[in-house]
Scaffold this motif. Sequence first.
Motif, mmCIF file in Angstrom:
data_model
loop_
_atom_site.group_PDB
_atom_site.id
_atom_site.type_symbol
_atom_site.label_atom_id
_atom_site.label_comp_id
_atom_site.label_asym_id
_atom_site.label_seq_id
_atom_site.Cartn_x
_atom_site.Cartn_y
_atom_site.Cartn_z
ATOM 1 N N VAL A 155 0.555 -1.146 -0.125
ATOM 2 C CA VAL A 155 0.318 -0.197 -0.035
ATOM 3 C C VAL A 155 0.958 1.017 -0.346
ATOM 4 N N THR A 156 0.861 1.853 -1.144
ATOM 5 C CA THR A 156 1.444 2.940 -1.542
ATOM 6 C C THR A 156 1.269 4.004 0.487
ATOM 7 N N LYS A 157 2.685 4.687 0.688
ATOM 8 C CA LYS A 157 2.519 5.702 1.848
ATOM 9 C C LYS A 157 1.726 6.850 0.892
ATOM 10 N N PRO A 158 0.849 7.354 2.654
ATOM 11 C CA PRO A 158 -0.486 8.427 2.551
ATOM 12 C C PRO A 158 0.756 9.930 1.778
ATOM 13 N N CYS A 159 -0.143 10.831 0.662
ATOM 14 C CA CYS A 159 0.812 11.843 0.305
ATOM 15 C C CYS A 159 -0.447 12.966 0.045
ATOM 16 N N GLU A 160 -0.221 13.428 -0.699
ATOM 17 C CA GLU A 160 -1.001 14.929 -0.740
ATOM 18 C C GLU A 160 -1.074 15.288 -1.853
ATOM 19 N N THR A 161 -3.289 15.212 -2.043
ATOM 20 C CA THR A 161 -3.308 15.265 -3.456
ATOM 21 C C THR A 161 -3.973 16.616 -3.608
ATOM 22 N N SER A 162 -4.344 17.456 -4.628
ATOM 23 C CA SER A 162 -5.121 18.699 -4.947
ATOM 24 C C SER A 162 -5.359 18.870 -6.124
ATOM 25 N N LEU A 163 -7.208 19.680 -6.306
ATOM 26 C CA LEU A 163 -7.592 19.894 -7.888
ATOM 27 C C LEU A 163 -6.928 20.712 -8.157
ATOM 28 N N ILE A 164 -6.658 21.011 -9.233
ATOM 29 C CA ILE A 164 -6.050 22.000 -10.175
ATOM 30 C C ILE A 164 -7.148 21.876 -11.299
ATOM 31 N N SER A 165 -8.111 21.517 -12.341
ATOM 32 C CA SER A 165 -8.829 21.287 -12.568
ATOM 33 C C SER A 165 -9.669 20.275 -13.034
ATOM 34 N N GLU A 166 -10.235 20.746 -14.178
ATOM 35 C CA GLU A 166 -11.044 18.739 -13.585
ATOM 36 C C GLU A 166 -10.611 17.948 -14.613
ATOM 37 N N TYR A 167 -9.520 18.342 -15.079
ATOM 38 C CA TYR A 167 -9.239 16.628 -15.296
ATOM 39 C C TYR A 167 -7.176 16.471 -14.977
ATOM 40 N N VAL A 168 -7.207 17.787 -14.206
ATOM 41 C CA VAL A 168 -5.845 17.795 -13.575
ATOM 42 C C VAL A 168 -6.089 17.921 -12.500
ATOM 43 N N PHE A 169 -4.375 16.993 -11.703
ATOM 44 C CA PHE A 169 -4.488 17.722 -10.205
ATOM 45 C C PHE A 169 -2.997 17.653 -9.685
ATOM 46 N N ARG A 170 -3.133 17.714 -8.523
ATOM 47 C CA ARG A 170 -1.564 17.338 -8.332
ATOM 48 C C ARG A 170 -1.420 16.785 -6.878
ATOM 49 N N ILE A 171 -0.216 16.052 -6.802
ATOM 50 C CA ILE A 171 0.384 14.612 -6.256
ATOM 51 C C ILE A 171 1.836 15.265 -6.095
ATOM 52 N N VAL A 172 1.794 15.222 -4.244
ATOM 53 C CA VAL A 172 3.118 15.149 -3.657
ATOM 54 C C VAL A 172 3.979 13.733 -3.063
ATOM 55 N N LEU A 173 3.821 13.034 -3.148
ATOM 56 C CA LEU A 173 4.903 11.552 -3.709
ATOM 57 C C LEU A 173 6.327 11.853 -1.767
#
Length: 229
Positions: A155-173
């Motif tokens: 199971v991947t480690k918890p990470c940060e995610t946020s919405l940028i636009s309808e089809y685009v998101f940000r993720i920090v691993l």
Amino acid sequence: MRIQKYISLTGYCSRRMTDKLIKEKRLTINGAAAVHNSEIYEGDEVLIDGCPIPEKGMPVYLALNKPPGITCTAQPDVLGNIIDFVSYPERVFPVGRLDKTSEGLILLTNDGDIVNKMMRSEHNHSKEYIVTVDKPVTENFLSRMAAGVEILGTVTKPCETSLISEYVFRIVLTQGLNRQIRRMSKELGYRVVRLRRVRIMNIKLGELQSGQYRHLKSDELEKLKELLG
């Protein structure tokens, strides 16, 4: 010291690449083929392909905006390898990997010590990505990505995610499993259309154009070394 550390400190290549040289029997110590974890002592003659290791030049630290289609390997027989693409006048090698189909920030250097520190996953170094997928991003998708997704038997480690636009998101691993974001997205029913890395620790892609590289600024390098301890 062990052969892997000795070679990396010369700036010739990383410890991982040294292991490959050993397997290919290209590395000798006093005329005998090196083996895994061979010990090097003062006065030993270490040769690669029968030649002395080039003297280490001034440290080089590059930030490259890797375009899609370039493979993050120093192997000269791989078509489209990152070393040939950059064509830097001194020998450098990539720090870590970025999938061939992915793009964005990757660091290159001749400083084997800093490579080894950055490659140690236990340091939990953060990397930020901008990801475009094939259908609208939902809050459920973002929260499940952030909580951890089962891939590759873990199971991947918890990470940060946020919405940028309808089809685009940000993720920090803070980990780097093989094709991690693509596998996580697929597990949740999404297909990654574009994946771009925009930050490694304190180093940001910024306005660097695709295919271009720049030298790290002194304050960036100082901060990076501070974060690496």
